[in-house]
Design a protein around this motif. Sequence first.
Motif, PDB file in Angstrom:
ATOM      1  N   PHE A  52     -38.536  82.534 123.588  1.00 40.36           N
ATOM      2  CA  PHE A  52     -39.877  81.946 123.490  1.00 40.36           C
ATOM      3  C   PHE A  52     -40.744  82.308 124.686  1.00 40.36           C
ATOM      4  O   PHE A  52     -41.824  81.753 124.877  1.00 40.36           O
ATOM      5  CB  PHE A  52     -39.755  80.421 123.350  1.00 40.36           C
ATOM      6  CG  PHE A  52     -38.899  80.000 122.182  1.00 40.36           C
ATOM      7  CD1 PHE A  52     -39.349  80.160 120.882  1.00 40.36           C
ATOM      8  CD2 PHE A  52     -37.629  79.471 122.385  1.00 40.36           C
ATOM      9  CE1 PHE A  52     -38.555  79.784 119.804  1.00 40.36           C
ATOM     10  CE2 PHE A  52     -36.833  79.088 121.306  1.00 40.36           C
ATOM     11  CZ  PHE A  52     -37.303  79.250 120.017  1.00 40.36           C
ATOM     12  N   SER A  53     -40.271  83.244 125.500  1.00 39.05           N
ATOM     13  CA  SER A  53     -41.041  83.678 126.656  1.00 39.05           C
ATOM     14  C   SER A  53     -42.123  84.666 126.246  1.00 39.05           C
ATOM     15  O   SER A  53     -42.132  85.193 125.129  1.00 39.05           O
ATOM     16  CB  SER A  53     -40.121  84.335 127.696  1.00 39.05           C
ATOM     17  OG  SER A  53     -39.176  83.416 128.187  1.00 39.05           O
ATOM     18  N   ALA A  54     -43.024  84.933 127.195  1.00 38.05           N
ATOM     19  CA  ALA A  54     -44.131  85.851 126.947  1.00 38.05           C
ATOM     20  C   ALA A  54     -43.654  87.306 127.007  1.00 38.05           C
ATOM     21  O   ALA A  54     -42.504  87.603 127.331  1.00 38.05           O
ATOM     22  CB  ALA A  54     -45.236  85.607 127.965  1.00 38.05           C
ATOM     23  N   ASN A  55     -44.563  88.201 126.724  1.00 34.80           N
ATOM     24  CA  ASN A  55     -44.291  89.633 126.753  1.00 34.80           C
ATOM     25  C   ASN A  55     -44.176  90.112 128.198  1.00 34.80           C
ATOM     26  O   ASN A  55     -45.137  90.014 128.967  1.00 34.80           O
ATOM     27  CB  ASN A  55     -45.439  90.370 126.045  1.00 34.80           C
ATOM     28  CG  ASN A  55     -45.193  91.859 125.931  1.00 34.80           C
ATOM     29  OD1 ASN A  55     -44.302  92.426 126.561  1.00 34.80           O
ATOM     30  ND2 ASN A  55     -46.013  92.520 125.129  1.00 34.80           N
ATOM     31  N   PRO A  56     -43.014  90.642 128.607  1.00 35.06           N
ATOM     32  CA  PRO A  56     -42.844  91.054 130.011  1.00 35.06           C
ATOM     33  C   PRO A  56     -43.723  92.243 130.404  1.00 35.06           C
ATOM     34  O   PRO A  56     -43.858  92.539 131.593  1.00 35.06           O
ATOM     35  CB  PRO A  56     -41.357  91.410 130.098  1.00 35.06           C
ATOM     36  CG  PRO A  56     -40.968  91.758 128.701  1.00 35.06           C
ATOM     37  CD  PRO A  56     -41.800  90.872 127.822  1.00 35.06           C
ATOM     38  N   LYS A  57     -44.314  92.911 129.429  1.00 36.73           N
ATOM     39  CA  LYS A  57     -45.205  94.040 129.742  1.00 36.73           C
ATOM     40  C   LYS A  57     -46.544  93.556 130.292  1.00 36.73           C
ATOM     41  O   LYS A  57     -47.279  94.332 130.906  1.00 36.73           O
ATOM     42  CB  LYS A  57     -45.421  94.894 128.490  1.00 36.73           C
ATOM     43  CG  LYS A  57     -44.159  95.602 128.005  1.00 36.73           C
ATOM     44  CD  LYS A  57     -44.440  96.454 126.783  1.00 36.73           C
ATOM     45  CE  LYS A  57     -43.168  97.167 126.313  1.00 36.73           C
ATOM     46  NZ  LYS A  57     -43.414  97.986 125.097  1.00 36.73           N
ATOM     47  N   LEU A  58     -46.855  92.275 130.057  1.00 40.99           N
ATOM     48  CA  LEU A  58     -48.081  91.698 130.599  1.00 40.99           C
ATOM     49  C   LEU A  58     -47.842  91.226 132.026  1.00 40.99           C
ATOM     50  O   LEU A  58     -46.726  90.848 132.397  1.00 40.99           O
ATOM     51  CB  LEU A  58     -48.530  90.509 129.738  1.00 40.99           C
ATOM     52  CG  LEU A  58     -48.870  90.788 128.278  1.00 40.99           C
ATOM     53  CD1 LEU A  58     -49.227  89.477 127.575  1.00 40.99           C
ATOM     54  CD2 LEU A  58     -50.019  91.779 128.166  1.00 40.99           C
ATOM     55  N   SER A  59     -48.883  91.228 132.832  1.00 45.55           N
ATOM     56  CA  SER A  59     -48.770  90.669 134.180  1.00 45.55           C
ATOM     57  C   SER A  59     -48.557  89.165 134.077  1.00 45.55           C
ATOM     58  O   SER A  59     -48.799  88.557 133.020  1.00 45.55           O
ATOM     59  CB  SER A  59     -50.039  90.949 134.982  1.00 45.55           C
ATOM     60  OG  SER A  59     -51.122  90.174 134.486  1.00 45.55           O
ATOM     61  N   ILE A  60     -48.111  88.544 135.149  1.00 47.60           N
ATOM     62  CA  ILE A  60     -47.912  87.097 135.150  1.00 47.60           C
ATOM     63  C   ILE A  60     -49.226  86.378 134.871  1.00 47.60           C
ATOM     64  O   ILE A  60     -49.277  85.421 134.085  1.00 47.60           O
ATOM     65  CB  ILE A  60     -47.311  86.630 136.485  1.00 47.60           C
ATOM     66  CG1 ILE A  60     -45.932  87.266 136.693  1.00 47.60           C
ATOM     67  CG2 ILE A  60     -47.214  85.103 136.527  1.00 47.60           C
ATOM     68  CD1 ILE A  60     -44.922  86.989 135.615  1.00 47.60           C
ATOM     69  N   THR A  61     -50.299  86.857 135.471  1.00 48.42           N
ATOM     70  CA  THR A  61     -51.615  86.259 135.227  1.00 48.42           C
ATOM     71  C   THR A  61     -52.006  86.363 133.766  1.00 48.42           C
ATOM     72  O   THR A  61     -52.511  85.397 133.178  1.00 48.42           O
ATOM     73  CB  THR A  61     -52.674  86.945 136.106  1.00 48.42           C
ATOM     74  OG1 THR A  61     -52.335  86.761 137.487  1.00 48.42           O
ATOM     75  CG2 THR A  61     -54.059  86.371 135.847  1.00 48.42           C
ATOM     76  N   GLU A  62     -51.737  87.511 133.156  1.00 43.25           N
ATOM     77  CA  GLU A  62     -52.058  87.697 131.737  1.00 43.25           C
ATOM     78  C   GLU A  62     -51.196  86.810 130.848  1.00 43.25           C
ATOM     79  O   GLU A  62     -51.681  86.256 129.854  1.00 43.25           O
ATOM     80  CB  GLU A  62     -51.882  89.169 131.356  1.00 43.25           C
ATOM     81  CG  GLU A  62     -52.926  90.092 131.954  1.00 43.25           C
ATOM     82  CD  GLU A  62     -52.586  91.565 131.767  1.00 43.25           C
ATOM     83  OE1 GLU A  62     -53.530  92.382 131.761  1.00 43.25           O
ATOM     84  OE2 GLU A  62     -51.381  91.898 131.653  1.00 43.25           O
ATOM     85  N   GLN A  63     -49.920  86.673 131.197  1.00 45.30           N
ATOM     86  CA  GLN A  63     -49.037  85.797 130.432  1.00 45.30           C
ATOM     87  C   GLN A  63     -49.528  84.348 130.478  1.00 45.30           C
ATOM     88  O   GLN A  63     -49.537  83.642 129.465  1.00 45.30           O
ATOM     89  CB  GLN A  63     -47.606  85.883 130.965  1.00 45.30           C
ATOM     90  CG  GLN A  63     -46.911  87.209 130.715  1.00 45.30           C
ATOM     91  CD  GLN A  63     -45.476  87.209 131.227  1.00 45.30           C
ATOM     92  OE1 GLN A  63     -44.760  86.222 131.087  1.00 45.30           O
ATOM     93  NE2 GLN A  63     -45.047  88.319 131.814  1.00 45.30           N
ATOM     94  N   ILE A  64     -49.916  83.906 131.663  1.00 43.05           N
ATOM     95  CA  ILE A  64     -50.416  82.536 131.816  1.00 43.05           C
ATOM     96  C   ILE A  64     -51.695  82.338 131.013  1.00 43.05           C
ATOM     97  O   ILE A  64     -51.850  81.345 130.286  1.00 43.05           O
ATOM     98  CB  ILE A  64     -50.650  82.212 133.307  1.00 43.05           C
ATOM     99  CG1 ILE A  64     -49.312  82.137 134.047  1.00 43.05           C
ATOM    100  CG2 ILE A  64     -51.422  80.897 133.462  1.00 43.05           C
ATOM    101  CD1 ILE A  64     -49.444  82.012 135.555  1.00 43.05           C
ATOM    102  N   LYS A  65     -52.604  83.270 131.117  1.00 38.53           N
ATOM    103  CA  LYS A  65     -53.882  83.156 130.405  1.00 38.53           C
ATOM    104  C   LYS A  65     -53.665  83.094 128.898  1.00 38.53           C
ATOM    105  O   LYS A  65     -54.261  82.257 128.207  1.00 38.53           O
ATOM    106  CB  LYS A  65     -54.783  84.341 130.749  1.00 38.53           C
ATOM    107  CG  LYS A  65     -56.145  84.291 130.065  1.00 38.53           C
ATOM    108  CD  LYS A  65     -57.004  85.492 130.441  1.00 38.53           C
ATOM    109  CE  LYS A  65     -58.357  85.441 129.719  1.00 38.53           C
ATOM    110  NZ  LYS A  65     -59.212  86.613 130.047  1.00 38.53           N
ATOM    111  N   GLU A  66     -52.806  83.957 128.393  1.00 42.19           N
ATOM    112  CA  GLU A  66     -52.537  83.995 126.953  1.00 42.19           C
ATOM    113  C   GLU A  66     -51.935  82.677 126.480  1.00 42.19           C
ATOM    114  O   GLU A  66     -52.328  82.127 125.438  1.00 42.19           O
ATOM    115  CB  GLU A  66     -51.599  85.152 126.643  1.00 42.19           C
ATOM    116  CG  GLU A  66     -51.357  85.380 125.163  1.00 42.19           C
ATOM    117  CD  GLU A  66     -50.443  86.565 124.913  1.00 42.19           C
ATOM    118  OE1 GLU A  66     -49.213  86.390 124.979  1.00 42.19           O
ATOM    119  OE2 GLU A  66     -50.957  87.674 124.679  1.00 42.19           O
TER     120      GLU A  66
END
Length: 305
Positions: A52-66
Amino acid sequence: MYYYSLNEYLKNTFGEKVYKISLNGGFTCPNRDGTLSNKGCIFCSQGGSGEFSANPKLSITEQIKEAEERIKAKTKCKKFIAYFQAFTNTYGEISYLKKIFTEAIKNDDIVALSIATRPDCLGEDVISLLCTLNETKPVWVELGLQSIHKSTADYIRRCYNLDVYDTAVHNLRKRGINVITHIILGLPFETREMMLETVRYAGERSDGIKLQLLHVLKDTDLQHDFENGVFRTLSLDEYINLLCDCVETLPESVVIHRITGDGDKKLLISPLWSSDKKHVLNTINKVFRERNIVQGSKRITETIS
């Protein structure tokens, strides 16, 4: 009796409801990359518990924003916990750990940092980094203990001894870092008393506990043993009765972060009843009421009254 739920703890600590955002730092695990083993723990999926984690290809900031955008579309939540969940999240170069953890806590909406890891991946350099971060925002370290029993640890291929867990807990708590211990209920060959011994042991040493039902997932070695009749999984009634005993065993001050858990429905083999989360939680709450197990702190309730 009273038990201290995570929701109540978060409201007491941050003044409102807080949601966890599951992040993916792109880590692996020493129990998978050949350092200790290349097989991993027997129950661990290919996603390393991070389905259920975010896409690791995204930056941490992008994961949080999404994740924030997704949650805010359904709720009025304004505060979040950055939860590094998949695999072993202190298993990497210290410079990389500093970069991604700092990136997470710099976000104004993030009120705490929660890091899932193994107790054998907490060297002094890592603990020093966590202490520094803890001065900015609260840091929680989540340790995958699962069981205190050596026979179980060997069977699940945990690849560290109990004294390693004890040392990690001691080193973290003496530096003011909150420790949350993960326990799996229903592990093969464990009796009720063995499981309660683990809960008591961890409860005496931890700030928080996660009680997780054993899930059998596809493409794990645990699947092979289950399908060959080596063990069976718990029924809903068995699990809830055991869960009640566990909650009654824990000190009132220990925060219960989880009372069940989710297995990815695409991977779940057993127990299938666990996929109906709403029914499971409603049944747990019903049995808790029947056994007079109440969310809340007795100390806080008495102060208010």
